[in-house]
Design an enzyme around this catalytic site. Structure first.
Site, PDB file in Angstrom:
ATOM      1  N   SER A   1       0.834  -1.197   0.000  1.00  0.00           N
ATOM      2  CA  SER A   1       0.000   0.000   0.000  1.00  0.00           C
ATOM      3  C   SER A   1       0.868   1.245   0.000  1.00  0.00           C
ATOM      4  O   SER A   1       1.990   1.238   0.494  1.00  0.00           O
ATOM      5  CB  SER A   1      -0.902   0.019   1.235  1.00  0.00           C
ATOM      6  N   ASP A   2       0.339   2.311  -0.592  1.00  0.00           N
ATOM      7  CA  ASP A   2       0.926   3.618  -0.319  1.00  0.00           C
ATOM      8  C   ASP A   2       0.707   3.901   1.166  1.00  0.00           C
ATOM      9  O   ASP A   2      -0.094   3.228   1.832  1.00  0.00           O
ATOM     10  CB  ASP A   2       0.280   4.692  -1.194  1.00  0.00           C
ATOM     11  N   TRP A   3       1.390   4.896   1.703  1.00  0.00           N
ATOM     12  CA  TRP A   3       1.414   5.106   3.153  1.00  0.00           C
ATOM     13  C   TRP A   3       0.031   5.560   3.659  1.00  0.00           C
ATOM     14  O   TRP A   3      -0.414   6.655   3.377  1.00  0.00           O
ATOM     15  CB  TRP A   3       2.511   6.098   3.499  1.00  0.00           C
TER      16      TRP A   3
ATOM     17  N   ALA B   1      -2.740   4.145   2.722  1.00  0.00           N
ATOM     18  CA  ALA B   1      -3.740   3.986   1.660  1.00  0.00           C
ATOM     19  C   ALA B   1      -4.631   2.772   1.905  1.00  0.00           C
ATOM     20  O   ALA B   1      -5.642   2.608   1.226  1.00  0.00           O
ATOM     21  CB  ALA B   1      -3.062   3.852   0.299  1.00  0.00           C
TER      22      ALA B   1
END
Length: 995
Positions: free
Chosen positions: A380-382, A384
């Site tokens: 995941s993006d941070w 997300a």
């Protein structure tokens, strides 16, 4: 480091998923039962050039001043990273009356909701717009990864449940030294992994190169330089101890020319972006570092990209996109990345068709892992991730940085909650095993088990990099935001920039120079001569050549503290001085920055040339002084960046104009200076209609974002040390409106709390739109002038393989994924070890109490038990292997007809047959007028001729059929193959038909 630090923490609640508004909308809520002269020497902590001594944030938030620790006696802040706080600059947001009004409005809204018994989700996006695709295909079905999966399966088989959870869950923000850290599995010898931003270098690291931006690398159109840049960048990550480099970026693609992060990627065409991404990945991974293809997918603007404090919205924006457009535009570079063997893919913040990208089973399971055969892990993006079990079932493999809905609170969707979900049966052990296996297989695939290259840490300690993301001091806290205040050496100040001929600034300068695009050059005013009078009539008398340099963009920032230059703004989030980068998590720390002014002064012969400077955009320029100048160099720019930090109230650009009065500056100078050269540093296309046709504007140079060697690279081009060989990776239109409705940033959420962005333009973005509607433009995609002239002749087409409608049928896999026992482990194995010291906010996989574990029937998502047929477009890494079959050989003779050596980019465009009908639906298939399908950059001496050959594959000659769910090659009608130097018809010198 003592043993009790080796795994993770958080007793916490059951593994939770948020409401259907906050999770993937193909997944219901889980039950309560689940949960050169400028070469610097090595720098020590007292010499770091311009390092901000404050605690450092990760891209995604800025540290809260309220919780920042006091400075020590030397004036340096102690290392205490803080939770995110949106960074705004004063104004109305600091007005108490404003906040009183806001409070009253919110109170009124809450009362209204209670009275009408309505909920946020009643106003939210519709469920079910993204079809379900379950279960997650298992990794380990591709020959190129077979050996790595065999090794990984032996290791994972020996792991306990908590170790499997540990290697897939981040330890929490600022719990270790990198921006992202996974937990180790010490009993089987698997280390903690360090994940670090970003696409332009190593975020927060000292003594590392600040590379030209992705958009600049794309403007080179040079495969070899793209690869070399990636390889050197990867080497620096390895030497700093980074396991996973968080780049390259190919999303956003550039649908909206004002998008805040377009500059991190490789331009607005999927073929150019795909080639650049693949070459970069090959370079990075040859150095044994895992590359990350990001941001998957359709994250085309920063405004409203995610819910929460950043934009004050309960929902992130939804990119609503049709299947064909997804495949032919936005997925294309990710497909190339997977074919190149990328180890990791990062899912984005936004929704896609009303399902968060990091919880979208169609995107991750159906497309990424089945159709494209992705063998690595999805991270995941941070922050997300929006759910627990639901995101794991949808195909997410690693959560970053580990925290759940809130930064740095130690409360993870996974961690101990995943352990509970596995014990209660809501998360099948098959999925847990596959998640862990994908991470370990990627580690083996990149050779990170090689202890010569990746040394084991001392006994009792975790692997860690040789720098800290959270302090600049030599000594610092190993777990910065925990309650462990003990310190160790965290910054070793290792210089990874190379030396001698391997000094990376040399390569960076070459990339920046080839990424500089000359778009206007009347009277051959360029290249310049160090002694003056190049391209101009020299007077009979011996007088000095007079040059004026104008504009803030030519020099250093006019800041009070000169020591801060060029890192005076946190995350590079300001436009001060010469612009060499955009801002956000994609930015890094400049070890140095050569300005255009400095480089020009050094290049001009001071005995023959006098140089005057006005390094501001607001100077009162006297007309009579300008008339006395023989040459005026005007420097202007336009900046943008990531959504977590604003400059002058924006992240995405408000328009395509030059910033800080740049247009006015050009007009003032060009009104009176007869030989004006305009140099633009920008994050993307700029509108230049106010001044580009003025008779005194003789040349325009688009220098993009050149990184640390800005001035030196520019001088190489301006003085003709190298040919002007950059080509545009986007179209320069005459107005922002010309890019169409799909090219506009959504500034106001529509609907008000659940913004929906419909990609109604389909395939018609950038040059595809301009061509289809015959809109007049300023400079076309692929365009750029050279200092020499070129001729094209003898275009021939040779059929290598006969046309056929569909790729070869997908074969049954002859390589089988690892298999493990599906039995649920004993609860006793998940308890915190006796005497274990827990650190505050650190995320552990252990449990305190298993008596609450229940095994009620779990409400799996709709479609979870539906039997999914493997995609016929799949069958290999990157898709069906026959998509890469070569069908057509394009051959053309190119001659350098000028007076000097030069470089040219030979571009091949394909126009599809007319009157194509998609058989399953009976609908007519619309195509752009032409699309880029191949290119090659060549260098020739004057008078030299070279035969250039390029091959077109099945994919190049196919469209995505929604009805067939496959790539279809039209077998009737004529393809038109055009060869030239840009997408413009006037620059396509030759064409032939293929039927």
């Amino acid at each position: 480091m003592t043993r009790e630090y080796q795994l993770l923490r958080t007793p916490g609640r059951l593994l939770r998923s948020t409401s259907s508004a906050d999770v993937s909308h193909d997944s219901p809520e889980p039950s309560d039962d689940e949960q050169s002269d400028h070469i610097p020497t090595d720098l020590d902590e007292e010499q770091l050039l311009g390092f901000d001594d404050k605690s450092r944030p990760r891209g995604g938030w800025s540290p809260s001043k309220r919780r920042r620790r006091r400075a020590d006696a030397k004036g340096k802040a102690r290392d205490d990273p803080q939770p995110p706080g949106v960074q705004r600059k004063g104004g109305i947001l600091r007005n108490r009356i404003f906040w009183l009004i806001i409070t009253l409005l919110i109170t009124a809204l809450v009362v209204w909701l209670l009275l009408t018994q309505r909920k946020w989700k009643d106003f939210g996006p519709k469920d079910g717009l993204s079809p379900p695709w379950y279960p997650t295909p298992l990794g380990g079905t591709v020959k190129g990864w077979q050996a790595s999966y065999e090794k990984a399966s032996k290791m994972v088989e020996k792991m306990s449940l908590v170790e499997k959870v540990n290697v897939t869950t981040g330890t929490g923000w600022a719990m270790n030294l990198c921006v992202g850290n996974t937990g180790p599995a010490n009993n089987v010898g698997f280390p903690m992994l360090c994940l670090q931003d970003g696409p332009l270098g190593i975020r927060f690291a000292d003594n590392a190169t600040y590379w030209p931006a992705g958009i600049t690398a794309a403007a080179t159109w040079n495969r070899d330089l793209m690869y070399k840049r990636g390889k050197a960048w990867g080497k620096e990550h390895r030497l700093k101890g980074v396991n996973v480099a968080l780049g390259p970026s190919m999303g956003p693609l550039g649908r909206m020319p004002a998008g805040g992060r377009n500059w991190e990627g490789f331009g607005a065409d999927p073929v150019l972006a795909g080639v650049a991404a693949a070459e970069t990945i090959r370079g990075i991974q040859e150095e044994g570092v895992m590359a990350t293809a990001k941001h998957y997918i359709a994250n085309e603007q920063e405004h409203f990209r995610q819910p929460g404090a950043e934009w004050g919205m309960p929902y992130g924006i939804s990119s609503n996109i049709d299947d064909r457009t997804l495949h032919e535009l936005y997925l294309w570079p990710f497909q190339d990345s997977i074919r190149a063997g990328v180890a990791s893919v990062m899912c984005s913040y936004n929704m896609v068709n009303s399902s968060y990208a990091c919880g979208n089973s169609k995107l991750m399971n159906g497309i990424l892992k089945d159709e494209l055969g992705f063998q690595g892990f999805v991270q995941s993006d941070w922050l997300a991730q929006r759910s627990g079990v639901a995101s794991a079932l949808a195909g997410l493999d690693v959560t970053m940085p580990g925290d759940g809905e809130v930064w740095a609170d130690g409360d993870s969707f996974w961690g101990p909650n995943m352990t509970k979900a596995a014990l209660n049966g809501s998360l099948p052990m098959e999925r847990v095993n596959d998640m862990a296996t994908r991470v370990v297989a990627a580690w083996y695939q990149l050779g990170q088990d090689n202890e010569t290259v990746w040394p084991k840490p001392p006994p009792g300690e975790d692997a860690r990099p040789n720098f800290s993301s959270f302090t600049n001091e030599k000594e610092g806290r190993l777990h910065p935001d925990s309650d462990d205040n003990s310190t160790v050496t965290v910054n070793e100040f290792v210089n990874v920039q190379g030396t001698g001929q391997e000094y990376h600034a040399i390569l960076a300068q070459e990339v920046a120079a080839e990424g500089t695009v000359l778009v206007k050059n009347e009277g051959a005013i360029l290249p310049l001569d160090p002694q003056g009078w190049s391209g101009q009539e020299k007077p009979e008398r011996d007088v000095q050549y007079r040059v004026g340099i104008f504009g803030e963009d030519a020099g250093r920032a006019l800041d009070k503290d000169g020591k801060a230059w060029p890192n005076q703004c946190e995350d590079r989030a300001c436009n001060e001085g010469t612009l060499a980068t955009g801002w956000g998590s994609g930015s890094v720390v400049f070890p140095f920055l050569t300005t255009p002014s400095e480089a020009l002064l050094k290049e001009f012969d001071s005995t023959k040339v006098s140089v005057q400077q006005s390094l501001t955009n607001k100077a009162n320029i006297v007309a009579s002084d300008l008339k006395q100048l023989d040459l005026c160099l005007v420097f202007v720019n336009a900046d943008a960046g990531e959504g977590f930090v604003h400059w002058n109230g924006f992240t995405d650009r408000k328009d395509l104009n030059l910033q800080k009065g740049g247009d006015e500056l050009v007009e003032r100078v060009a009104k009176h200076c007869q030989n004006t050269v305009v140099v633009v540093h920008a994050v993307g296309a700029v509108v230049m209609e106010r001044w580009v046709e003025r008779p005194n504007v003789k040349a325009v140079v688009l220098a993009n974002l050149p990184g640390e060697v800005s001035g030196d690279a520019l001088v190489d081009v301006l003085f003709g040390k190298v040919d002007a060989s950059g080509r545009l990776p986007y179209t320069v239109g005459k107005s922002l409106a010309d890019y169409g409705p799909g090219g506009q940033i959504m500034w106001k959420p529509k609907p008000s709390i659940a913004p929906q962005q419909d990609f109604d333009e389909g395939l018609f973005i950038d040059y595809r739109r301009f061509d289809s509607l015959s809109i007049d433009i300023r400079y076309p995609f692929g365009f750029g002038l050279s200092y020499t002239t070129w001729g094209f002749s003898n275009l021939t087409l040779k059929e290598l393989k006969q046309k056929s409608l569909l790729p070869s049928p997908r074969k049954d896999a002859d390589i089988h994924p690892p298999s493990y026992s599906a039995d649920i482990p004993d609860k006793v194995t998940t308890y915190f070890p006796a005497g274990f010291r827990r650190l505050r906010n650190y995320i552990y996989p252990y449990l305190d109490d298993t008596t609450i574990i229940k095994t009620n029937e779990y409400p799996y998502p709709e479609g979870y038990n539906m039997v999914q047929q493997p995609s016929q477009a799949g069958g290999g890494e990157g898709g069906n292997p026959s998509l890469w079959d070569e069908h057509l050989l394009v051959s053309v003779d190119v001659q350098n007809t000028g007076s000097r050596k030069g470089k040219q980019v030979v571009q091949v465009y394909v126009s599809f047959p007319a009157n194509v009908t998609d058989d399953p639906t009976g609908e007519k298939v619309d195509f752009p007028v032409r699309v880029l399908r191949a290119f090659d950059k060549i260098e020739l001496d004057k008078g030299e001729t070279k035969n250039v050959e390029m091959k077109l594959t099945r994919r190049d000659l196919s469209y995505w059929s929604v009805g067939r769910q496959n790539w279809v090659m039209p077998v009737d009608g004529e393809f038109v193959i055009s060869v030239g130097t840009s997408s413009s018809l006037s620059d396509l010198h030759l064409n032939k038909t293929w039927s």
